[in-house]
Design an enzyme around this catalytic site. Structure first.
Site, PDB file in Angstrom:
ATOM      1  N   LYS A 199      -7.781   1.394  -2.958  1.00  0.00           N
ATOM      2  CA  LYS A 199      -7.397   0.935  -1.615  1.00  0.00           C
ATOM      3  C   LYS A 199      -7.562   2.062  -0.582  1.00  0.00           C
ATOM      4  CE  LYS A 199      -5.141  -1.282   1.677  1.00  0.00           C
ATOM      5  NZ  LYS A 199      -5.586  -2.503   2.315  1.00  0.00           N
ATOM      6  N   THR A 203       0.870  -1.175   0.000  1.00  0.00           N
ATOM      7  CA  THR A 203       0.000   0.000   0.000  1.00  0.00           C
ATOM      8  C   THR A 203       0.909   1.227   0.000  1.00  0.00           C
ATOM      9  OG1 THR A 203      -1.641  -1.181   1.311  1.00  0.00           O
ATOM     10  CG2 THR A 203      -1.844   1.214   1.224  1.00  0.00           C
ATOM     11  N   LYS A 206      -1.418   5.013   8.726  1.00  0.00           N
ATOM     12  CA  LYS A 206      -0.708   5.093   7.441  1.00  0.00           C
ATOM     13  C   LYS A 206      -1.703   5.276   6.290  1.00  0.00           C
ATOM     14  CE  LYS A 206       1.642   2.304   4.047  1.00  0.00           C
ATOM     15  NZ  LYS A 206       2.099   1.011   3.614  1.00  0.00           N
TER      16      LYS A 206
HETATM   17  P1  NAD Z   1       6.030  -5.656   7.400  1.00  0.00           P
HETATM   18  O1  NAD Z   1       6.683  -4.470   8.027  1.00  0.00           O
HETATM   19  O2  NAD Z   1       5.756  -6.867   8.214  1.00  0.00           O
HETATM   20  O3  NAD Z   1       6.848  -6.127   6.094  1.00  0.00           O
HETATM   21  C1  NAD Z   1       7.566  -5.268   5.263  1.00  0.00           C
HETATM   22  C2  NAD Z   1       8.910  -5.959   4.983  1.00  0.00           C
HETATM   23  O4  NAD Z   1       9.652  -5.179   4.026  1.00  0.00           O
HETATM   24  C3  NAD Z   1       9.790  -6.074   6.226  1.00  0.00           C
HETATM   25  O5  NAD Z   1      10.113  -7.438   6.453  1.00  0.00           O
HETATM   26  C4  NAD Z   1      11.035  -5.246   5.889  1.00  0.00           C
HETATM   27  O6  NAD Z   1      12.233  -5.772   6.427  1.00  0.00           O
HETATM   28  C5  NAD Z   1      11.018  -5.309   4.369  1.00  0.00           C
HETATM   29  N1  NAD Z   1      11.785  -4.247   3.737  1.00  0.00           N
HETATM   30  C6  NAD Z   1      11.852  -2.930   4.072  1.00  0.00           C
HETATM   31  N2  NAD Z   1      12.667  -2.269   3.221  1.00  0.00           N
HETATM   32  C7  NAD Z   1      13.102  -3.182   2.327  1.00  0.00           C
HETATM   33  C8  NAD Z   1      13.972  -3.112   1.198  1.00  0.00           C
HETATM   34  N3  NAD Z   1      14.537  -1.965   0.809  1.00  0.00           N
HETATM   35  N4  NAD Z   1      14.201  -4.249   0.496  1.00  0.00           N
HETATM   36  C9  NAD Z   1      13.640  -5.439   0.880  1.00  0.00           C
HETATM   37  N5  NAD Z   1      12.828  -5.559   1.941  1.00  0.00           N
HETATM   38  C10 NAD Z   1      12.558  -4.453   2.648  1.00  0.00           C
HETATM   39  O7  NAD Z   1       4.664  -5.085   6.767  1.00  0.00           O
HETATM   40  P2  NAD Z   1       3.396  -5.935   6.260  1.00  0.00           P
HETATM   41  O8  NAD Z   1       2.386  -5.982   7.338  1.00  0.00           O
HETATM   42  O9  NAD Z   1       3.881  -7.188   5.616  1.00  0.00           O
HETATM   43  O10 NAD Z   1       2.832  -4.938   5.142  1.00  0.00           O
HETATM   44  C11 NAD Z   1       3.437  -4.828   3.857  1.00  0.00           C
HETATM   45  C12 NAD Z   1       2.558  -3.915   3.003  1.00  0.00           C
HETATM   46  O11 NAD Z   1       1.232  -4.455   2.937  1.00  0.00           O
HETATM   47  C13 NAD Z   1       2.415  -2.506   3.567  1.00  0.00           C
HETATM   48  O12 NAD Z   1       2.453  -1.605   2.487  1.00  0.00           O
HETATM   49  C14 NAD Z   1       1.059  -2.532   4.261  1.00  0.00           C
HETATM   50  O13 NAD Z   1       0.460  -1.253   4.312  1.00  0.00           O
HETATM   51  C15 NAD Z   1       0.293  -3.476   3.354  1.00  0.00           C
HETATM   52  N6  NAD Z   1      -0.832  -4.165   3.990  1.00  0.00           N
HETATM   53  C16 NAD Z   1      -0.687  -4.735   5.227  1.00  0.00           C
HETATM   54  C17 NAD Z   1      -1.777  -5.376   5.793  1.00  0.00           C
HETATM   55  C18 NAD Z   1      -1.656  -6.030   7.152  1.00  0.00           C
HETATM   56  O14 NAD Z   1      -2.677  -6.401   7.729  1.00  0.00           O
HETATM   57  N7  NAD Z   1      -0.448  -6.206   7.689  1.00  0.00           N
HETATM   58  C19 NAD Z   1      -2.999  -5.455   5.119  1.00  0.00           C
HETATM   59  C20 NAD Z   1      -3.101  -4.897   3.853  1.00  0.00           C
HETATM   60  C21 NAD Z   1      -2.009  -4.249   3.292  1.00  0.00           C
END
Ligand code: NAD
Length: 294
Positions: free
Chosen positions: A165, A90, A240
């Site tokens: 979204k 997102t 966010k």
């Molecule tokens: P998270 O923080 O668990 O995962 C993000 C991952 O990206 C982390 O493991 C981090 O180490 C990695 N990362 C950061 N910078 C990086 C880079 N330069 N190269 C490679 N890896 C890198 O977050 P999440 O909960 O998995 O969410 C991911 C996305 O999905 C976000 O944009 C969030 O808004 C969206 N989202 C999350 C949910 C939810 O319920 N968690 C639901 C819908 C959408």
């Protein structure tokens, strides 16, 4: 679909189970995460560029638009012409459109495809994807959407998935707050919560927040409220997404007062009221503890 070579960047709470589902479906998945996390069935690589080389598809599941832009700068030059960059994070609409333009310059297809369904949906392979990009990019991504989710909607050109979204989550933030403040008012009026649910869930006040994700413990279907408000969907993620909708509204001069107020309330909840790490439905105990002047 024939088995694809997939590079998966961002193996966090969402990305790891999504990548594992793709591997389980027989795709050859290589993953990279700066935190060194891995996923079941996924071969680990040392850099983002390494997972992009030779990949038919590179999927990103990253924290925000700045990180996405940075990663895209690194992977696009390494990708094959005609391969697909699929961003499921997102992010802000501007970042999605900028990465789409950079992909076009690099001869790579691009789709933004943020998801709804949370960590549970990611594990179960029941996410909903809202996608932006060309018809061809959407078609190329569809077999992967089928593995990771249960529904994919092509919303329009690049950025349209992110637009859908953030509009959806702006409605969600506002309806959750409205549902929570109504429960707190009902409590003070002496109305039984189960009766309140029975009436509202079948009357004109119904919404997903009330019917599917009821913030009152023990009422309605199972939800994070029944588990001490452990996320679920953490309040800081709602901050966010509401921030992204206000950023977008600012950019196109749209009047969104309810969204702005929802952002202010969730921000206050997370920054000053112990809401960090709690599910976004924990607004109910917050309202319960307050009066008109608090
Ligand atoms: P998270 O923080 O668990 O995962 C993000 C991952 O990206 C982390 O493991 C981090 O180490 C990695 N990362 C950061 N910078 C990086 C880079 N330069 N190269 C490679 N890896 C890198 O977050 P999440 O909960 O998995 O969410 C991911 C996305 O999905 C976000 O944009 C969030 O808004 C969206 N989202 C999350 C949910 C939810 O319920 N968690 C639901 C819908 C959408």
């Amino acid at each position: 679909m024939k088995k694809a070579k997939i590079g998966f960047i961002g193996l966090g709470n969402m990305g790891a189970p999504m990548a594992a589902n793709l591997a389980r479906a027989g795709h050859e998945v290589t993953g990279f995460d700066t935190a060194g996390t891995t996923a079941e069935g996924v071969r680990a690589a040392q850099t983002a560029a390494a997972v992009a080389t030779d990949a038919d598809v590179v999927i990103c599941m990253l924290p925000n638009g700045a990180v996405l832009r940075h990663v895209a700068d690194e992977v696009l030059p390494a990708m094959k012409k005609g391969a697909l960059l699929l961003d499921c994070s997102t992010v802000d609409v501007e970042a999605a459109r900028a990465v789409a333009a950079a992909a076009e310059d690099a001869g790579v297809q691009f789709a933004d495809a943020p998801v709804s369904g949370g960590i549970g949906g990611a594990s179960a392979g029941t996410l909903t994807f809202m996608a932006g990009g060309t018809e061809a990019a959407f078609r190329a991504a569809t077999p992967l959407f089928d593995v990771m989710g249960q529904k994919a909607v092509h919303c329009g050109e690049a950025g349209a998935g992110q637009a859908a979204k953030i509009c959806n989550n702006m409605i969600l933030g506002a309806t959750m707050i409205a549902t929570c403040e109504a429960f707190a008012l009902a409590d003070k009026l002496g109305l039984d919560r189960a009766r309140m649910f029975d009436v509202v869930s079948t009357s004109s006040g119904y919404s997903w927040s009330m019917n599917a994700y009821c913030p009152a413990p023990g009422i309605g279907p199972q939800s994070p409220a029944d588990n001490g408000y452990t996320p679920g969907f953490a309040s800081e993620l709602m901050v966010k997404d509401l921030g992204l909708s206000q950023q977008a509204a600012e950019a196109v001069d749209a009047d969104t007062p309810m969204g702005a107020l929802a952002l202010a309330l969730y921000r206050q909840f997370v920054e000053n009221e112990d809401g960090k790490g709690k599910d976004f439905s924990a607004m109910l105990p917050r309202f319960e503890a307050r009066g008109r002047s608090s």
